[in-house]
Scaffold this motif. Structure first.
Motif, PDB file in Angstrom:
ATOM      1  N   GLU A 199     -33.907   6.583 -34.526  1.00 51.23           N
ATOM      2  CA  GLU A 199     -32.852   7.300 -35.265  1.00 51.23           C
ATOM      3  C   GLU A 199     -31.560   7.447 -34.472  1.00 51.23           C
ATOM      4  O   GLU A 199     -30.495   7.663 -35.062  1.00 51.23           O
ATOM      5  CB  GLU A 199     -33.356   8.688 -35.661  1.00 51.23           C
ATOM      6  CG  GLU A 199     -34.423   8.663 -36.746  1.00 51.23           C
ATOM      7  CD  GLU A 199     -34.916  10.049 -37.134  1.00 51.23           C
ATOM      8  OE1 GLU A 199     -35.457  10.188 -38.237  1.00 51.23           O
ATOM      9  OE2 GLU A 199     -34.759  10.996 -36.323  1.00 51.23           O
ATOM     10  N   ASN A 200     -31.651   7.311 -33.150  1.00 54.41           N
ATOM     11  CA  ASN A 200     -30.481   7.622 -32.331  1.00 54.41           C
ATOM     12  C   ASN A 200     -29.948   6.466 -31.481  1.00 54.41           C
ATOM     13  O   ASN A 200     -29.015   6.653 -30.707  1.00 54.41           O
ATOM     14  CB  ASN A 200     -30.807   8.802 -31.405  1.00 54.41           C
ATOM     15  CG  ASN A 200     -31.028  10.090 -32.184  1.00 54.41           C
ATOM     16  OD1 ASN A 200     -30.091  10.646 -32.751  1.00 54.41           O
ATOM     17  ND2 ASN A 200     -32.269  10.557 -32.227  1.00 54.41           N
ATOM     18  N   SER A 201     -30.537   5.280 -31.648  1.00 53.49           N
ATOM     19  CA  SER A 201     -30.059   4.144 -30.860  1.00 53.49           C
ATOM     20  C   SER A 201     -30.090   2.866 -31.688  1.00 53.49           C
ATOM     21  O   SER A 201     -31.128   2.489 -32.233  1.00 53.49           O
ATOM     22  CB  SER A 201     -30.938   3.963 -29.613  1.00 53.49           C
ATOM     23  OG  SER A 201     -30.719   2.693 -29.037  1.00 53.49           O
ATOM     24  N   ASN A 202     -28.948   2.197 -31.773  1.00 52.88           N
ATOM     25  CA  ASN A 202     -28.879   0.921 -32.487  1.00 52.88           C
ATOM     26  C   ASN A 202     -29.722  -0.148 -31.805  1.00 52.88           C
ATOM     27  O   ASN A 202     -30.350  -0.991 -32.463  1.00 52.88           O
ATOM     28  CB  ASN A 202     -27.425   0.447 -32.584  1.00 52.88           C
ATOM     29  CG  ASN A 202     -26.600   1.332 -33.496  1.00 52.88           C
ATOM     30  OD1 ASN A 202     -27.118   1.927 -34.433  1.00 52.88           O
ATOM     31  ND2 ASN A 202     -25.302   1.435 -33.201  1.00 52.88           N
ATOM     32  N   ILE A 203     -29.734  -0.118 -30.469  1.00 49.99           N
ATOM     33  CA  ILE A 203     -30.548  -1.080 -29.704  1.00 49.99           C
ATOM     34  C   ILE A 203     -32.015  -0.889 -30.059  1.00 49.99           C
ATOM     35  O   ILE A 203     -32.738  -1.858 -30.344  1.00 49.99           O
ATOM     36  CB  ILE A 203     -30.343  -0.884 -28.178  1.00 49.99           C
ATOM     37  CG1 ILE A 203     -28.909  -1.224 -27.773  1.00 49.99           C
ATOM     38  CG2 ILE A 203     -31.347  -1.718 -27.390  1.00 49.99           C
ATOM     39  CD1 ILE A 203     -28.557  -0.824 -26.352  1.00 49.99           C
ATOM     40  N   ALA A 204     -32.465   0.363 -30.064  1.00 49.21           N
ATOM     41  CA  ALA A 204     -33.862   0.661 -30.383  1.00 49.21           C
ATOM     42  C   ALA A 204     -34.204   0.221 -31.800  1.00 49.21           C
ATOM     43  O   ALA A 204     -35.259  -0.377 -32.048  1.00 49.21           O
ATOM     44  CB  ALA A 204     -34.134   2.155 -30.204  1.00 49.21           C
TER      45      ALA A 204
END
Length: 296
Positions: A22-27
């Motif tokens: 929810e908080n990282s585009n990479i993730a």
């Protein structure tokens, strides 16, 4: 020196990885890639599934691997390991984190490992047991003298060993170990005898997959479960990884060697704090913490 350590099976929990997604585009990209590689939506099970759902063999190992590896990726420049190690399954997470394996190859090997282990468990009923409060040598001697297949499988910390083998042999060894003064000798709710000779069918199956996978030179040494010493040669890393399924996890010895080689600060990367707990029992003098993700 900074050491990064990666947990193994048993560290999973419902909702694992959702904060990263929810908080990282990479993730988010990596989780979606993982869904494609595995051929099912593991993210649905990780984020919303029950504890029972997460116990499925095809889910547990990839889920823990994904949590650990994706967390290491989103740490960015803050992730600067000078040495790495992983407990059992965690060794594959460590090998992606230090550049030996690509994310895709690592995940495929983890998936194949999980399925091969499940198949080996179905060939012969077997189990594992935790033994607390005895010296390693006493546990090893009881295993040697017990009829059937039973071996020391996980050297987790001083006074805590997991034994692995045939059900009857495990039950007999537990009785003997209690008579020898063990505080506890408790059969574990696992599906098979991991890190024992009974995993030979899985070792053979995984060996073929490992041999066909490119292993790169690592960015820092890995302390492997089989040897406990710093390894940087890709061929040696490959050989040790193949041996790992039927050999014991020498975690105590690996951590002690890392400290002897200069490790002064350990960071656990992945779900839970199991390895930090073991570390405190191995050597209370070194600092340990969980890897913390700062939101983008």
């Amino acid at each position: 020196m900074k050491a990064y350590i990666f947990p193994g099976q048993g560290a999973q929990f419902t909702g694992m990885g959702l904060d990263l997604y929810e908080n990282s585009n990479i993730a988010q990209e990596l989780f979606e890639d993982a869904n494609g590689i595995l051929g099912f939506h593991i993210t649905d099970i990780m984020f919303e599934g029950s504890a029972e759902d997460l116990k499925q063999t095809k889910v547990t190992q990839p889920a823990i691997f994904l949590h650990s590896v994706i967390l290491s990726k989103v740490l960015g420049d803050a992730f600067q390991p000078e040495m790495v190690a992983g407990h059992s399954l965690g060794e594959l997470s460590a090998l992606v984190a230090n550049g030996v394996l690509t994310f895709e190859d690592g995940l495929q090997l983890v998936s194949k490992r999980a399925l091969a282990m499940q198949k080996a468990c179905e060939i012969q009923q077997s189990t594992m047991a935790a033994v607390l409060g005895l010296d390693d040598a006493v546990v090893e001697k009881v295993c040697e003298e017990t009829p059937g297949v039973v071996v020391a499988a996980n050297y987790n910390c001083p006074g805590q060993i997991v034994i692995s083998g045939e059900i009857d042999a495990i039950n007999k060894a537990c009785e003997t170990l209690k008579e020898a003064g063990a505080k506890r000798a408790l059969v574990l709710p696992v599906g098979g005898a991991f890190h024992s000779p009974l995993m030979e069918p899985a070792r053979e199956e995984l060996a073929a997959a490992i041999e066909n996978t490119a292993f790169n030179t690592p960015t820092c040494p890995i302390y492997q479960n089989v040897t406990t010493t710093a390894v940087i040669n890709p061929d040696e890393i490959k050989k040790n990884l193949i041996s790992q399924l039927t050999a014991p996890v020498k975690w105590t010895q690996s951590v002690q060697q890392m400290i002897a080689d200069g490790a002064s600060h350990f960071t656990e990367v992945g779900p839970g704090k199991v390895l930090q707990g073991l570390l405190r029992k191995i050597d209370r003098s070194v600092a340990a913490e969980s890897a913390i993700f700062e939101k983008e």
